[in-house]
Each structure stands twice: as C-alpha cells, then as structure tokens.
Design a protein around this motif. Structure first.
Motif, PDB file in Angstrom:
ATOM      1  N   UNK A 311       1.471  54.291 101.242  1.00 19.25           N
ATOM      2  CA  UNK A 311       1.189  55.631 100.724  1.00 19.25           C
ATOM      3  C   UNK A 311      -0.307  55.873 100.688  1.00 19.25           C
ATOM      4  N   UNK A 312      -0.683  57.119 100.922  1.00 15.62           N
ATOM      5  CA  UNK A 312      -2.062  57.547 100.698  1.00 15.62           C
ATOM      6  C   UNK A 312      -2.252  57.873  99.228  1.00 15.62           C
ATOM      7  N   UNK A 313      -3.490  57.782  98.769  1.00 12.59           N
ATOM      8  CA  UNK A 313      -3.826  58.144  97.402  1.00 12.59           C
ATOM      9  C   UNK A 313      -4.623  59.435  97.455  1.00 12.59           C
ATOM     10  N   UNK A 314      -4.029  60.519  96.990  1.00 14.83           N
ATOM     11  CA  UNK A 314      -4.683  61.822  97.003  1.00 14.83           C
ATOM     12  C   UNK A 314      -4.592  62.423  95.616  1.00 14.83           C
ATOM     13  N   UNK A 315      -5.773  62.507  94.952  1.00 11.99           N
ATOM     14  CA  UNK A 315      -5.850  63.106  93.612  1.00 11.99           C
ATOM     15  C   UNK A 315      -4.827  62.468  92.667  1.00 11.99           C
ATOM     16  N   UNK A 316      -4.815  61.129  92.638  1.00 19.41           N
ATOM     17  CA  UNK A 316      -3.923  60.349  91.778  1.00 19.41           C
ATOM     18  C   UNK A 316      -2.452  60.576  92.109  1.00 19.41           C
ATOM     19  N   UNK A 317      -2.163  61.098  93.284  1.00 15.73           N
ATOM     20  CA  UNK A 317      -0.791  61.260  93.736  1.00 15.73           C
ATOM     21  C   UNK A 317      -0.562  60.326  94.914  1.00 15.73           C
ATOM     22  N   UNK A 318       0.555  59.629  94.907  1.00 15.01           N
ATOM     23  CA  UNK A 318       0.910  58.755  96.017  1.00 15.01           C
ATOM     24  C   UNK A 318       1.660  59.576  97.057  1.00 15.01           C
ATOM     25  N   UNK A 319       0.995  59.884  98.151  1.00 19.58           N
ATOM     26  CA  UNK A 319       1.623  60.629  99.246  1.00 19.58           C
ATOM     27  C   UNK A 319       2.188  59.601 100.220  1.00 19.58           C
ATOM     28  N   UNK A 320       3.488  59.385 100.142  1.00 22.49           N
ATOM     29  CA  UNK A 320       4.130  58.300 100.877  1.00 22.49           C
ATOM     30  C   UNK A 320       4.202  58.631 102.356  1.00 22.49           C
ATOM     31  N   UNK A 321       3.799  57.675 103.182  1.00 23.68           N
ATOM     32  CA  UNK A 321       3.882  57.829 104.634  1.00 23.68           C
ATOM     33  C   UNK A 321       5.159  57.215 105.176  1.00 23.68           C
ATOM     34  N   UNK A 390      -8.592  49.489 101.037  1.00 21.26           N
ATOM     35  CA  UNK A 390      -9.967  49.963 100.906  1.00 21.26           C
ATOM     36  C   UNK A 390     -10.497  50.504 102.225  1.00 21.26           C
ATOM     37  N   UNK A 391     -11.412  51.471 102.112  1.00 20.44           N
ATOM     38  CA  UNK A 391     -12.125  51.999 103.278  1.00 20.44           C
ATOM     39  C   UNK A 391     -13.275  52.857 102.780  1.00 20.44           C
ATOM     40  N   UNK A 392     -14.426  52.705 103.405  1.00 22.98           N
ATOM     41  CA  UNK A 392     -15.595  53.518 103.071  1.00 22.98           C
ATOM     42  C   UNK A 392     -15.956  53.422 101.595  1.00 22.98           C
ATOM     43  N   UNK A 393     -15.821  52.232 101.017  1.00 21.16           N
ATOM     44  CA  UNK A 393     -16.230  52.020  99.643  1.00 21.16           C
ATOM     45  C   UNK A 393     -15.306  52.608  98.604  1.00 21.16           C
ATOM     46  N   UNK A 394     -14.090  52.977  98.961  1.00 19.97           N
ATOM     47  CA  UNK A 394     -13.144  53.532  97.993  1.00 19.97           C
ATOM     48  C   UNK A 394     -11.733  53.092  98.366  1.00 19.97           C
ATOM     49  N   UNK A 395     -10.800  53.325  97.464  1.00 20.95           N
ATOM     50  CA  UNK A 395      -9.405  52.993  97.707  1.00 20.95           C
ATOM     51  C   UNK A 395      -8.719  54.246  98.237  1.00 20.95           C
ATOM     52  N   UNK A 427      -7.486  51.865 109.156  1.00 24.53           N
ATOM     53  CA  UNK A 427      -6.604  52.622 110.051  1.00 24.53           C
ATOM     54  C   UNK A 427      -6.081  53.885 109.379  1.00 24.53           C
ATOM     55  N   UNK A 428      -5.839  53.809 108.063  1.00 21.67           N
ATOM     56  CA  UNK A 428      -5.317  54.965 107.335  1.00 21.67           C
ATOM     57  C   UNK A 428      -6.347  56.088 107.305  1.00 21.67           C
ATOM     58  N   UNK A 429      -7.601  55.747 107.060  1.00 18.29           N
ATOM     59  CA  UNK A 429      -8.654  56.775 107.053  1.00 18.29           C
ATOM     60  C   UNK A 429      -8.791  57.410 108.427  1.00 18.29           C
ATOM     61  N   UNK A 430      -8.783  56.560 109.454  1.00 17.88           N
ATOM     62  CA  UNK A 430      -8.914  57.086 110.805  1.00 17.88           C
ATOM     63  C   UNK A 430      -7.734  58.002 111.150  1.00 17.88           C
ATOM     64  N   UNK A 431      -6.529  57.568 110.805  1.00 14.21           N
ATOM     65  CA  UNK A 431      -5.346  58.367 111.126  1.00 14.21           C
ATOM     66  C   UNK A 431      -5.322  59.659 110.322  1.00 14.21           C
ATOM     67  N   UNK A 432      -5.785  59.607 109.077  1.00 11.01           N
ATOM     68  CA  UNK A 432      -5.820  60.829 108.267  1.00 11.01           C
ATOM     69  C   UNK A 432      -6.758  61.852 108.893  1.00 11.01           C
ATOM     70  N   UNK A 433      -7.916  61.388 109.364  1.00  7.67           N
ATOM     71  CA  UNK A 433      -8.854  62.298 110.029  1.00  7.67           C
ATOM     72  C   UNK A 433      -8.238  62.872 111.300  1.00  7.67           C
TER      73      UNK A 433
END
Length: 839
Positions: A311-321, A390-395, A427-433
């Motif tokens: 899952x992605x973490x967006x504004x304290x919400x778990x957006x499940x992939x 982790x990616x880019x200094x954050x979770x 990979x998650x950050x790259x795919x999100x972009x």
C-alpha cells in the motif's frame, strides 16, 4: 577488537543486558572494559525492581544519569573493589527494541563528573541501534552462544566507527574505524564525502547520496545498508545510521553518524537470487499496481507467506495497490470495512502499532502470539513482518507479510526483508510518478476525443480507447462519428505518428478539420484530400493515417477512403468476417496533390463494421497478419446484439500495450421506417411564401399530418421569408418525414449563419422570425452546405408512424420557368440521392 567499542563510545565500560526466556529479568550478556578499569555491573536486574536499567527498559526511552542522579538509585549501579557502592560515575542506559519487542538494554559507564555530553549521547544512541538490529536478527542468545557459522552481534565484532558531517561546508571528520571499514588509509582521507563514495559500489551510490547529500537532508534519523569495494577487491556490506541536528532556525546543521560492518547479516545465495529477481521485476513496473504484483510474486511463495499487502501512504491513509489473496473474507474486519471498490483504504491511525512502525521507519517483526490489535494479528497469526518502504528520505508506503502458521524469523530473512523494503520503496515512488504522468497524458488524450457519440438512426456505434502502458507520452489515435444530412453518417478513425504533445495537437487539429469538411457536405475523397493539404501546409514532420467511411443509414451503401491506414473489418449477419479491400492512398501530410480513391461496399442489416488503429492488431510481439486474424476470430465469436461486448472482446488480452488502441464499431440495422421526402423550389415572386405554404399544406395532408399542420405552416413561412429577405439566389424548401418527426429545411446560397436577436422592440417590424422558429420547433439549427447553408426546424409527431405515407400531393402550377424541380414530389429512400461529385 574490544578497543573499538570503547574508543567509539569514549566510555569506561559498555555492557549489554538481554531479557531472559521467562521475561522476568534482564541478564548481563556481555561487558567490554577499558584497560585498567575494574568496574563491575550486577549480573541481572529483576523487572519487578527499581533500577536505571529496568526503568529505561520499561519506559522504552534512554536514561542519562549524572553521578548524583545515579547515587539516588542506591546500590544498583557499577561498583569497584574499593567502592562497593556506586562510585562517582555517570551512567547511560539505552533500551534495545521496543513496542512490545523489548530485547534488553545497552549500558555505558562514563567517568565524566558532569555526565555524558550531548555529542556522545547522539553517537551512543546510534550505536545502540546497531546492537538492537543485531539482536533482532540473530536473537539474544547470540551474545552468549554465538552460532559457529554466523558471527553474532557481539560488541567486539560489531566494528562500529563514527563520523561528523558539517552540512554547511560538506566537510567530514571520521575516526580510524570508519576509514578502516572503507579501506582508506588515514593519511589518504581528505575530509570529503566523495572520497568515501569513490569506493562505494556504483549501484549503491545514489542511495548513499540520498542520505549524505546536504541539499536534500531534513532533520531526523536515517539508516542504510550499502556495499563497498576494498583495495584487495573484497566486497563488503556496511550499515550506516545517521542523525541530523538542526540549528536554532530549524535548518540542518550537522550530521552525526556511525558505520558498522553488517556482512554477517547478508542473505544466503538463494535469497540473493530472490532479490535479483525482484529487482528485475520492479525494473519493468510502470504502475503502482505493477509494483505490488512484483512484490507478491517474488515474496509470497518463496517465504511461504499466507497474506501480502502493498500500500501507498497518502495523508495517513493506506491506499492499497495489491492484496494477496484478494478476497475480502481473507482479511480482518478493519480492512473489510474500508473496502471502497476493488481494494480497501484503511486509515493508518486505525492500526496504531502499524502507525508507530511507520514513524520509526524500520522493519518490524512480530512472532506468533504477539500482542497486536486484531487488524494486524489477523493478517499474520503465525508471524507478521511490517516493511516500511523508504524513498527520498521519507516513508512512502508499507508492505505487510503475514504467515498463518508459526514462522521462525532468521537473521538472513530479516536482512532480506530490509533489502526488499528499500527496493520496493524506490520502485513505488517511480511508479507513482509514472502513474501521475500517464493519467495526465490520458486525460489530455481523452479531452481531444468526442465526449459522447450521437444517436444514429438505423445503427449503434460504440468506441474504445486505451492508452499505451509501455510508453507514457500522449498518443495520436483518434476517432469520430459525424451525423450528416440526408440520413448519412461519417465514421472516421486515424493515428498521428509518434507519442508526444505534438502528436496530440495534430490529432486534435485533424479531427476538427475532417469534421468541418464533412459537415460542409463534401464527398469522402474530397474530405480526406482537404485534410491532407491542411496537414502538408502545417509544415510539421509528422504524418497521419486515416480511414473515412460515409454510410447511408437508409440504404446501407458505404463509401470508404483510406490514407495509409489499416483495412476496415466486417462481420456479416451469418457470422463470417471479411477484411475489406479498400483502395488506399498515402498517409496524410506526405504529398500535397495525393489522390484518395473511393471504394464502395454494401452493408446488410445486422452487419458489424470495425475501424481500428494498429495498436490493436500489431505490436513488437504480434505480427500484423496474426493480429488481424485474431481480431476477425473475435468478431466471428462475438454476439452482435451487444456491440459494447463485441468491442470489449476485440480488446481482450491487451493488458500491456506499447501503442495506443482506438476502436470504432458500428452495428448497421437499417431504418425501421425509411424517411419520406418532398422538395419545392421557391421562386422569388411576390406570392412566393404563399405558394410555399400551399405546397407544405398539400404535402402534409397527403402524409396524414393534420395535427401538426398549423405549426408546420408557421415554421415554413418564417424559414422561407428569412431566406428570401436576407439572401440572393436560389431558395429550396425540403420536407422530410421520419417515424417520429417532421423536418422542415430551407437551403439558400448565403454562407452567413442566421443570428437570433437578443431582444426585439415592440415597435420593430422584423427580427421575430428565428424567435418564432425556436418557440415552435422541438429543435432547430443551421448547417453549412457547399456554397451556402441550410436552416432547419424539427417538429415531433403527436403519434409516431409505423409505415411511411404513400401517394403524391397534387401538383402546384409552375410559378416561373419550367423546370423539373418546379414540380413538388414525394420520394422514398431509393433513387432519392445520387452520389455527390467531387468539387
């Protein structure tokens, strides 16, 4: 080897206490003393008692005591032979583990009367993290009973060094142990980060730079494992932990860091291959969903896990992939209650243990029987691993791996999970972009395509568009359905070369131009020729392919023009399919004077006509002939009663596409009640309007339309009057009767579109004609014709007709020079309309 620990911490004694199997006391597992120091520590502490060690363990926070504060605890601290009670020393106690996973405590004894200063506290805390990681991986028993083949995390084997990085200047000071770990001689170190990076494995440099680069650092703690190549060619794994200190203004000032060798935690050969397979799968993942599938495919079966969630973490919400298994019943209630559509979106605060693990940013493991909230315990009753990504200094997300039966977590597996988390996070950050870019491109593409299709008399049209998944630029595929006069419809599909904003721009211009030429009344070959000259005149390097069809919805006659495009496909009512042999011209935009011949074809009721772009039938893995064969087979198997289902069947199996796919499908039914038409040439005589009204009255009575007569005569009067007053040349009145409406249209030779007045003064003698037409008609409008225009109004019939009227109205005597068109006539569909000539 024990010199490192004391040199690193700058203290007299370093010791580790671990929790015993019963969980009743903390037992001394290992002690390292400076030379000449004879401090002794208690062999154990009961958790029920009060001491600095038990207090720090229970509270889960470091405890720093000056000599006076330590003395207040009584005889619970270090002693010497000369001083049976606590001597005048300072003490630091740091818990190892936490959140119900307490493993023990790290204890340091310092002889400074003022206590341990802030700088050394920072280093000792980072050092304690390394000890805790080793204990979690190897188990507390590794301190007292090291495995013969796997050096445990004993204090003398951790080999920890320290460094300070000044973020303002970029200068670094490092102790000899750090330089020894990197294989750099003291005299060769120039205080630059680049010197350490020069021996780092190139693949790991970006990750290391993300921690050490001052421009992107924020305050907090970071950790990383990376590889270095020593001068003798040896490959070594190092672990880095760093803590950033901020100045009074909140900007990062300097970094305190420790480096330790972690080769003993590296996975076995088969686990290395697992990571390599995962890396290869993630390299090809272009969407967040792809990342989740790659993780499930790489970890679930090899680890024997029962459940995996990404899952992605967006504004304290778990957006499940991705969830595996995907059935709601397989997941705890908090997940099922958050199921929105395909996947749930539970808030992270609904799972407090998970939220805390995400804040810490470290891999957390809970064995069977751990006290967890139901939302987590139900995922892994036999064991649960939580991997913050982790990616880019954050979770940026989290991966949850749960086992149904008791699962033993070995040190290699923990290292494997840690390495996996870093790979998946990036990979998650790259795919999100890429997802965001792809969504933007798709939105742009769709904004240039028709928002909805018109309702067609005698047929049903459906379209599909799928953007490419292998490339993320906007494509140039387009389609259009254009209603024309006299029951005709134009079907257009095309593809502009390339995938770019330029291709999308050309696509929008070509679609608009072809629609304009078609509505003007040009035949198909002229429409395509005009579009070709327009594209040549744009002086662009791009070209476009196009297939244009003009279909008579009454008769089923179709005229095709093809400009470098794929042949149309037909499915006949008997289920046989055919690739139409349409004579073609070159692509648009290549030759200004290119010829585009027309090819005629007849469609019977129930025929399916499919216009497609090459993305449907051709790819790097699919030959064009094979793709066309598959499309024809799908058409043959499909049920023509459901055109939407047929379109979906044609798109089946195109989950990964290296090109856009556009599809325009028409089911030709033919009109149930064919239109009946009558026409009258209005000569410019004083009584012209009266004669037009008489013609309309006779025609409508012959058709049996008495209820609509008065309104039709009023609309006829206004349309004819406007044409006679405001235009010059020939004026022609056309009446068309369909199953449910009457259309009254007047053609003239003026291209000017009539403009409805905003307001009409009471004393005005004109200007009310269009207002009356609008008030009396259900719909009205104006369309350009070659050399003029047509203004029309439509009236709904009070009772729809099942059969067309028969017979002819009585003839009106000619009002001008004799001409065949002077005689009013009523026509059926056949013989009414010859082919338009090119002009």
């Amino acid at each position: 080897m024990t010199g490192h620990v004391l040199t690193f911490t700058g203290t007299a004694v370093v010791a580790v206490y671990v929790l015993d199997a019963e969980g009743a006391e903390l037992r001394l597992a290992e002690t390292v003393r400076s030379a000449g120091r004879s401090y002794a520590l208690p062999a154990s502490y009961r958790l029920s008692g009060r001491s600095p060690v038990t207090d720090a363990f229970r509270d889960g926070r470091p405890l720093w005591l000056t000599p006076s504060e330590l003395a207040a605890y009584g005889p619970t601290g270090p002693t010497t032979p000369e001083t049976p009670t606590t001597p005048g020393v300072s003490l630091g106690v740091l818990p190892l583990g936490g959140d119900g996973k307490g493993l023990g405590c790290l204890v340091v004894v310092d002889e400074s009367p003022a206590g341990i200063d802030a700088d050394r506290r920072g280093f000792i805390e980072l050092y304690a993290h390394h000890v805790a990681a080793g204990l979690e991986a190897a188990g507390p028993e590794a301190l007292t009973q090291p495995h013969p083949d796997l050096p445990g995390p004993t204090l003398d084997r951790l080999r920890v060094g320290s460094f300070v990085l000044h973020l303002g200047s970029g200068r670094m000071t490092a102790d000899t142990q750090v330089l020894d770990l990197f294989g750099i001689a003291g005299e060769d170190f120039d205080g630059r980060v680049e010197t350490l990076l020069s021996v780092t494995v190139p693949d790991d440099v970006p990750a290391l730079m993300s921690v050490l680069e001052p421009d992107v650092l924020t305050s907090g703690t970071a950790q990383l494992e990376f590889r270095i190549r020593r001068p003798n060619g040896e490959l070594r794994w190092l672990g880095l932990r760093a803590q950033v200190e901020t100045g009074p203004d909140g900007t990062p000032r300097r970094m305190l860091g420790v480096v330790a060798e972690t080769s003993y935690l590296r996975p076995r050969a088969d686990e290395v291959s697992l990571v390599q397979r995962l890396s290869a799968a993630l390299a090809g993942a272009t969407t967040v969903r792809d990342v989740g599938r790659a993780v499930v495919g790489a970890l679930r079966d090899p680890l024997g896990a029962g459940r995996v969630a990404v899952a992605e973490l967006q504004a304290e919400q778990l957006v499940v992939a991705v969830l595996a298994p995907a059935e709601p019943a397989a997941w705890p209630e908090v997940w099922r209650s958050a199921w929105r559509s395909e996947w749930p979106e539970p808030p992270s605060h609904a799972l407090p243990t998970l939220a805390e693990a995400l804040r810490e940013g470290q891999v957390s493991i809970w064995p069977e029987g751990s006290a967890l909230e139901p939302g987590l315990a139900g995922i892994g009753p036999g064991g649960l691993a939580v991997l913050p990504l982790p990616a880019d200094g954050r979770i940026v997300g989290v991966c949850l791996i749960g086992w149904e039966r008791r699962h033993e977590f070995g040190p290699e597996e923990r290292s494997l999970l840690t390495a996996t988390a870093g790979l998946v996070g990036q990979a998650l950050v790259r795919a999100h972009a890429l997802d965001a870019e792809h969504e933007l491109a798709t939105m742009l593409q769709r904004s240039l395509l028709p928002r909805k299709l018109p309702e067609l008399p005698g047929g049903v049209a459906v379209t599909r568009y799928l953007p490419a998944t292998m490339g993320l630029e906007v494509g140039g595929d387009w389609y259009d359905v254009i209603p024309l006069a006299d029951g005709h419809v134009a079907l257009v599909i095309g593809d502009v070369q390339g995938h770019s904003a330029a291709a999308a721009t050309i696509m929008g211009q070509m679609r608009t131009a072809i629609r304009a030429y078609a509505v003007e009344g040009h035949p198909p070959d002229v429409v395509v020729a005009h579009a070709n000259r327009l594209l040549v005149g744009m002086e662009t390097d791009l070209f476009a392919t196009c297939c244009y069809a003009d279909l008579d919805m009454e008769e089923g006659e179709a005229w095709f023009v093809r400009a470098g495009h794929i042949q149309p496909l037909l499915r006949h009512p008997d289920g046989t399919t055919e690739e139409l042999d349409v004579e073609g011209g070159p692509p648009l935009g290549v030759l200004a004077d290119a010829e585009f011949p027309m090819t005629a074809a007849g469609l019977s009721s129930g025929t399916l006509l499919a216009l497609v772009t090459d993305g449907l039938v051709e790819s790097a893995r699919l030959d064009l002939d094979d793709g066309v064969r598959r499309a024809r087979q799908a058409l043959a198997r499909a049920d023509p009663a459901d055109p939407g289902g047929v379109a979906d069947a044609l798109l089946g199996g195109h989950s990964r596409r290296d090109d856009d796919v556009a599809l325009l499908l028409l089911r030709f039914d033919g009109m149930r009640v064919r239109p009946t038409r009558a026409s009258w040439t209005v000569w410019r005589l004083p009584d012209a309007v009266m004669h037009a009204r008489r013609f309309t009255a006779r025609t409508l009575r012959n058709w049996g339309l008495t209820d609509e007569l008065d309104v039709a005569l009023l609309v006829t009067s206004e349309l004819v009057t406007n044409a006679l007053v405001h235009t010059r040349g020939e004026v022609r009145l056309n009446l068309t009767l369909t199953a449910d409406r009457l259309r009254i249209a007047v053609n003239d030779l003026s291209p000017r579109t009539p403009v409805k007045p905003a307001s009409v003064d009471w004393e005005a003698t004109g200007g009310r004609g269009l207002l009356l037409i609008e008030a009396m008609s259900q719909t009205w409008g104006s369309v350009p014709l070659s050399g003029g225009k047509q203004v029309w109004g439509e009236l709904s019939l009070s009772s729809p007709r099942e059969e067309p009227p028969s017979g002819r109205p009585p003839e009106e005597p000619p009002e001008g020079p004799a001409d065949a068109d002077d005689v009013p006539r009523t026509e059926g569909a056949r013989g009414r309309r010859g082919r338009r000539t090119r002009r």
